[in-house]
Design a protein around this motif. Sequence first.
Motif, PDB file in Angstrom:
ATOM      1  N   LEU A  15       0.867  -1.430  -0.166  1.00 41.70           N
ATOM      2  CA  LEU A  15      -0.020   0.064   0.003  1.00 41.70           C
ATOM      3  C   LEU A  15       0.861   1.328  -0.048  1.00 41.70           C
ATOM      4  CD1 LEU A  15      -2.942  -0.980   2.462  1.00 41.70           C
ATOM      5  CD2 LEU A  15      -3.035  -0.554   0.053  1.00 41.70           C
ATOM      6  N   LEU A  16       1.921   1.174   0.705  1.00 44.50           N
ATOM      7  CA  LEU A  16       2.868   2.321   0.837  1.00 44.50           C
ATOM      8  C   LEU A  16       3.416   2.494  -0.637  1.00 44.50           C
ATOM      9  CD1 LEU A  16       4.321   4.636   2.667  1.00 44.50           C
ATOM     10  CD2 LEU A  16       6.117   3.040   2.801  1.00 44.50           C
ATOM     11  N   ARG A  17       3.941   1.415  -1.361  1.00 46.00           N
ATOM     12  CA  ARG A  17       4.489   1.675  -2.568  1.00 46.00           C
ATOM     13  C   ARG A  17       3.421   2.215  -3.778  1.00 46.00           C
ATOM     14  NH1 ARG A  17       7.750  -1.343   0.197  1.00 46.00           N
ATOM     15  NH2 ARG A  17       9.928  -1.404  -0.400  1.00 46.00           N
ATOM     16  N   LEU A  18       2.323   1.575  -3.550  1.00 46.62           N
ATOM     17  CA  LEU A  18       1.036   2.151  -4.522  1.00 46.62           C
ATOM     18  C   LEU A  18       0.765   3.484  -4.365  1.00 46.62           C
ATOM     19  CD1 LEU A  18      -1.401  -0.944  -3.960  1.00 46.62           C
ATOM     20  CD2 LEU A  18       0.235  -0.374  -6.050  1.00 46.62           C
ATOM     21  N   LEU A  19       0.874   4.117  -3.095  1.00 50.68           N
ATOM     22  CA  LEU A  19       0.647   5.413  -2.801  1.00 50.68           C
ATOM     23  C   LEU A  19       1.741   6.391  -3.410  1.00 50.68           C
ATOM     24  CD1 LEU A  19      -0.537   7.762  -1.395  1.00 50.68           C
ATOM     25  CD2 LEU A  19       0.708   7.472   0.685  1.00 50.68           C
ATOM     26  N   TYR A  20       2.937   5.932  -3.168  1.00 48.77           N
ATOM     27  CA  TYR A  20       4.226   6.702  -3.995  1.00 48.77           C
ATOM     28  C   TYR A  20       4.043   6.317  -5.372  1.00 48.77           C
ATOM     29  CZ  TYR A  20       6.526   8.070   0.423  1.00 48.77           C
ATOM     30  OH  TYR A  20       6.641   9.012   1.364  1.00 48.77           O
ATOM     31  N   GLY A  21       3.676   5.173  -5.886  1.00 48.14           N
ATOM     32  CA  GLY A  21       3.380   5.159  -7.211  1.00 48.14           C
ATOM     33  C   GLY A  21       2.523   6.278  -7.885  1.00 48.14           C
ATOM     34  N   PHE A  22       1.532   6.537  -7.126  1.00 48.30           N
ATOM     35  CA  PHE A  22       0.524   7.398  -7.680  1.00 48.30           C
ATOM     36  C   PHE A  22       0.911   8.787  -7.440  1.00 48.30           C
ATOM     37  CE2 PHE A  22      -2.339   3.903  -7.687  1.00 48.30           C
ATOM     38  CZ  PHE A  22      -3.212   4.285  -8.686  1.00 48.30           C
ATOM     39  N   LEU A  23       1.892   9.109  -6.652  1.00 48.20           N
ATOM     40  CA  LEU A  23       2.596  10.571  -5.941  1.00 48.20           C
ATOM     41  C   LEU A  23       3.540  10.578  -7.368  1.00 48.20           C
ATOM     42  CD1 LEU A  23       3.150  10.255  -2.388  1.00 48.20           C
ATOM     43  CD2 LEU A  23       1.716  12.149  -3.713  1.00 48.20           C
ATOM     44  N   TYR A  24       4.443   9.530  -7.908  1.00 46.10           N
ATOM     45  CA  TYR A  24       5.136   9.768  -9.087  1.00 46.10           C
ATOM     46  C   TYR A  24       4.292   9.786 -10.130  1.00 46.10           C
ATOM     47  CZ  TYR A  24       9.265   8.805  -5.824  1.00 46.10           C
ATOM     48  OH  TYR A  24      10.232   9.024  -5.100  1.00 46.10           O
ATOM     49  N   GLY A  25       3.230   9.181 -10.289  1.00 44.37           N
ATOM     50  CA  GLY A  25       2.490   9.008 -11.827  1.00 44.37           C
ATOM     51  C   GLY A  25       1.733  10.536 -11.988  1.00 44.37           C
ATOM     52  N   ASP A  26       1.247  11.149 -10.855  1.00 46.92           N
ATOM     53  CA  ASP A  26       0.840  12.421 -10.919  1.00 46.92           C
ATOM     54  C   ASP A  26       1.679  13.387 -11.361  1.00 46.92           C
ATOM     55  OD1 ASP A  26      -1.943  11.426 -10.166  1.00 46.92           O
ATOM     56  OD2 ASP A  26      -1.776  12.207  -8.205  1.00 46.92           O
ATOM     57  N   MET A  27       2.850  13.337 -10.953  1.00 47.09           N
ATOM     58  CA  MET A  27       4.059  14.206 -11.263  1.00 47.09           C
ATOM     59  C   MET A  27       4.283  13.933 -12.547  1.00 47.09           C
ATOM     60  SD  MET A  27       6.495  16.613 -10.696  1.00 47.09           S
ATOM     61  CE  MET A  27       7.037  16.923  -9.004  1.00 47.09           C
ATOM     62  N   LEU A  28       4.713  12.863 -12.964  1.00 46.19           N
ATOM     63  CA  LEU A  28       4.943  12.859 -14.360  1.00 46.19           C
ATOM     64  C   LEU A  28       3.994  12.873 -15.344  1.00 46.19           C
ATOM     65  CD1 LEU A  28       6.658   8.968 -13.980  1.00 46.19           C
ATOM     66  CD2 LEU A  28       7.921  11.181 -14.615  1.00 46.19           C
ATOM     67  N   MET A  29       2.527  12.670 -15.073  1.00 41.53           N
ATOM     68  CA  MET A  29       1.561  13.076 -15.960  1.00 41.53           C
ATOM     69  C   MET A  29       1.427  14.518 -16.109  1.00 41.53           C
ATOM     70  SD  MET A  29      -2.399  12.097 -15.776  1.00 41.53           S
ATOM     71  CE  MET A  29      -2.611  12.901 -14.281  1.00 41.53           C
ATOM     72  N   TRP A  30       1.663  15.462 -14.913  1.00 40.65           N
ATOM     73  CA  TRP A  30       1.361  16.797 -14.831  1.00 40.65           C
ATOM     74  C   TRP A  30       2.538  17.449 -15.664  1.00 40.65           C
ATOM     75  CZ3 TRP A  30      -2.142  20.151 -13.659  1.00 40.65           C
ATOM     76  CH2 TRP A  30      -1.812  21.553 -13.423  1.00 40.65           C
ATOM     77  N   ILE A  31       3.734  16.967 -15.412  1.00 37.37           N
ATOM     78  CA  ILE A  31       4.958  17.467 -16.223  1.00 37.37           C
ATOM     79  C   ILE A  31       5.066  17.210 -17.707  1.00 37.37           C
ATOM     80  CG2 ILE A  31       7.466  17.837 -16.321  1.00 37.37           C
ATOM     81  CD1 ILE A  31       6.103  19.214 -14.072  1.00 37.37           C
ATOM     82  N   LYS A  32       4.846  15.772 -18.028  1.00 36.75           N
ATOM     83  CA  LYS A  32       4.661  15.498 -19.263  1.00 36.75           C
ATOM     84  C   LYS A  32       3.885  16.480 -20.044  1.00 36.75           C
ATOM     85  CE  LYS A  32       1.595  12.863 -20.947  1.00 36.75           C
ATOM     86  NZ  LYS A  32       0.712  11.775 -21.379  1.00 36.75           N
TER      87      LYS A  32
END
Length: 432
Positions: free
Chosen positions: A142-159
């Motif tokens: 669950l901790l890794r999934l939360l961080y996966g979504f944090l990184y995913g949001d960052m990558l999507m926003w900047i892309k």
Amino acid sequence: MNRVEFTKEMKKTHKILVPMMLPIHFQFLQNIFRQNGYQIELLQTKGQQIIDEGLKNVHNDTCYPALLVIGQMIDALKSGNYDTDHIALAITQTGGGCRASNYIHLLRKALKQAGFSHVPVISVNFSKLEKNSGFKLTGSMLLRLLYGFLYGDMLMWIKNQCKPYERHAGASDALVQKWINNISEQFNSLSFLKLHHNYKMILEDFAAIERENTPKIQVGIVGEIYMKYAPLGNNELEDFLIKEGCEPVVSGVLDFGLYCLENTVIDHEYYNRSRKSYRFVAMASRYIQHLQMKAIKAIRQQGVFREPDTFQEVMESSEGIINRGTKMGEGWLLTSEMVALIKSNVSNIVCCQPFGCLPNHIVAKGMTRKIKNIYPNANIVAVDYDPSATRVNQENRLKLMLSNARLTARFAQAEEEKRAAAKQQAYAYETR
């Protein structure tokens, strides 16, 4: 109908198929599950055959995202690419009154009708709706999934701030894939916890992409969660907008997660419900928002890219416009996202909704007039998606919205040039 359980033995022998919704985030999800012994595969298929399978196995009045997801799964089982005796399907289930709770029952009915009643369906939920002895979300996952979504949001926003302007096509997508691989490898240790360091490196990489300086029309995308994010659902809307010379603006998916948490707090405040859990939920919400702020601060410190609004800013945007008790489907969040976009000078908005989706028609199309009364410059178009809606008609509606956006932009530019000329003329007169 008897439910087929996903057992501990199946974890070793069965491949789990997952429908695609978030192209970046779900790659993190896939890699995290694989690292924990699950044979996960994301379904990347697209095409008319998926809609056809959905129509065969789901009533055509059913929510369009349900039809697509079920059609994609049935199409995969019929493709001949899998041993259907060693296949399981996974789908999320929220426990609310909308599609995400009912898909699983529609899917099982469709599997029986298509001759795959032996295929187990895993419910991924946090509401104790169903359990499977072979599927468990541990604290570490669950901790890794939360961080996966944090990184995913960052990558999507900047892309989305780079791809419309890149001089070399594919540069942004290549960097996204590089960082998905990089962060996924970090999930094998605790390196993924170094948010500040990773954000800094990600931002430096994207800032180095050669980009054009010509400004483009920004178009916000909101709507029902599947239609908003899934290229299969919205007919690759982001790519269409980029081809039309626009910059898509899409908020992070964790805002929807925070919206769900906030609704538990609202239930307690309004109805005195969730007395045992609301304090824990409120604490979890504050923690996730704290982590989100790390991304916002990193973007702000670097100074190259535009930062997203905080969840609190989004939530407060709709004060006096819609009550937070309106929480079926995307509820008050959808209206809040539209207002937050307008306040951020993104006045052109596409609202993606399944045709006949009552909650979204109320909180999106139904709120458009009220929003426009307060913000007259808002240029909002609602686009309905269903099996009978043609891509051409959808794109024509989008092009009409974009033509209005371009006219407004040209008028604003002409007015700015007039003001600049008048200012220069006044200065010349004063210095004579």
